[in-house]
Scaffold this active site. Structure first.
Site, mmCIF file in Angstrom:
data_model
loop_
_atom_site.group_PDB
_atom_site.id
_atom_site.type_symbol
_atom_site.label_atom_id
_atom_site.label_comp_id
_atom_site.label_asym_id
_atom_site.label_seq_id
_atom_site.Cartn_x
_atom_site.Cartn_y
_atom_site.Cartn_z
ATOM 1 N N SER A 69 0.798 -1.235 0.000
ATOM 2 C CA SER A 69 0.000 0.000 0.000
ATOM 3 C C SER A 69 0.827 1.279 0.000
ATOM 4 C CB SER A 69 -0.956 0.024 1.196
ATOM 5 O OG SER A 69 -0.245 0.194 2.403
ATOM 6 N N LYS A 140 0.530 4.934 6.719
ATOM 7 C CA LYS A 140 -0.051 5.727 5.620
ATOM 8 C C LYS A 140 0.589 7.115 5.619
ATOM 9 C CE LYS A 140 -3.052 2.429 4.739
ATOM 10 N NZ LYS A 140 -2.842 1.547 3.562
#
Length: 255
Positions: A69, A140
């Protein structure tokens, strides 16, 4: 005289103890120090592990990257070093920071407690970078902070923050900034998080309809990803992007 000499000779021929007998004899005389020497390596290892866990808990924590990701900045199998002091003295996450956070209540629902022994062992392994992180831990990039209005997308397909279009050079090649349209205002004390590999990232966009709207409380941030420590060929810093340099402070009406 001969008899006396023979007696002395017999006494002088008393059996000499073997090496093993001598060692056992010394062990019998000094049992404590020898046992302590035997325990010393184990105590040394235990002390080193305890020190590493202490450092991991309060200063720098290794974190194993389990997914794609955050490509290309972070690859599967990278072990990053998370700076837990980055936000401890009044500083807060900034747009462009790559952070590790506990997604319980935002990205993951509260779940019943697992076996405490198994949980403790997994926690220790993850804290040392030897095991994958807990399913509630995520890495993230911060795209919106408290008060920001984040919109996808402008006419050229770029994300806008407080009306400013953002060029994102860290995106995975070929990925658009988002295929999911959104227009959100980030509540104070929370963050809007997106992965760099947008087509492979489950992030704030996937929780728009969930309680909390995909916002991550600042209090849930574990630390900032500052370095790649392993593998050796990827040693280096995880630089905060300057893509948001031109973004203005949020208008008062957005607070």
């Amino acid at each position: 005289m001969d008899t006396e000499a023979a007696q002395h000779t017999e006494r002088d021929r008393a059996p000499v103890p073997s090496q093993g007998q001598a060692q056992r004899s010394r062990s019998a005389r000094f049992p404590g120090p020898l046992r302590a020497l035997g325990r010393r390596p184990l105590l040394l290892v235990a002390g080193c592990v305890a020190l590493l866990l202490l450092i991991s808990g309060f200063v720098v924590q290794p974190f194993l990257i389990p997914s794609t990701s955050m490509q290309p900045a972070l690859q599967v199998g990278d072990r990053i070093l998370v700076n837990k002091l980055a936000y401890r003295f009044g500083a807060e996450p900034q747009r462009g920071d790559v952070v590790v956070f506990d997604g319980t209540g935002s990205f993951r629902r509260e779940e019943p407690g697992a076996n405490p022994v198994t949980g403790a062992l997994h926690w220790a392994g993850a804290a040392l970078g030897l095991a994958e992180p807990a399913e509630t831990d995520f890495v993230k990039r911060v795209v919106g902070v408290g008060g920001d209005r984040v919109v996808c997308c402008d006419k050229r397909g770029r994300i806008q923050v407080n009306g400013t279009s953002v060029e994102e050079p860290y995106l995975y090649p070929g990925n658009p900034p988002s295929k999911v349209p959104f227009d959100i205002v980030v509540p104070e004390g929370t963050l809007w998080m997106l992965g760099d590999h947008r087509s492979r990232s489950s992030d704030s966009r996937d929780h728009l309809g969930s309680p909390g709207g995909g916002m991550v409380p600042v209090a849930r941030v574990i630390g900032r990803a500052d370095w790649i420590g392993w593998p050796f060929g990827r040693w280096g810093s995880v630089a905060r992007s300057d893509a948001f340099t031109d973004v203005r402070r949020p208008a008062a009406s957005h607070g």
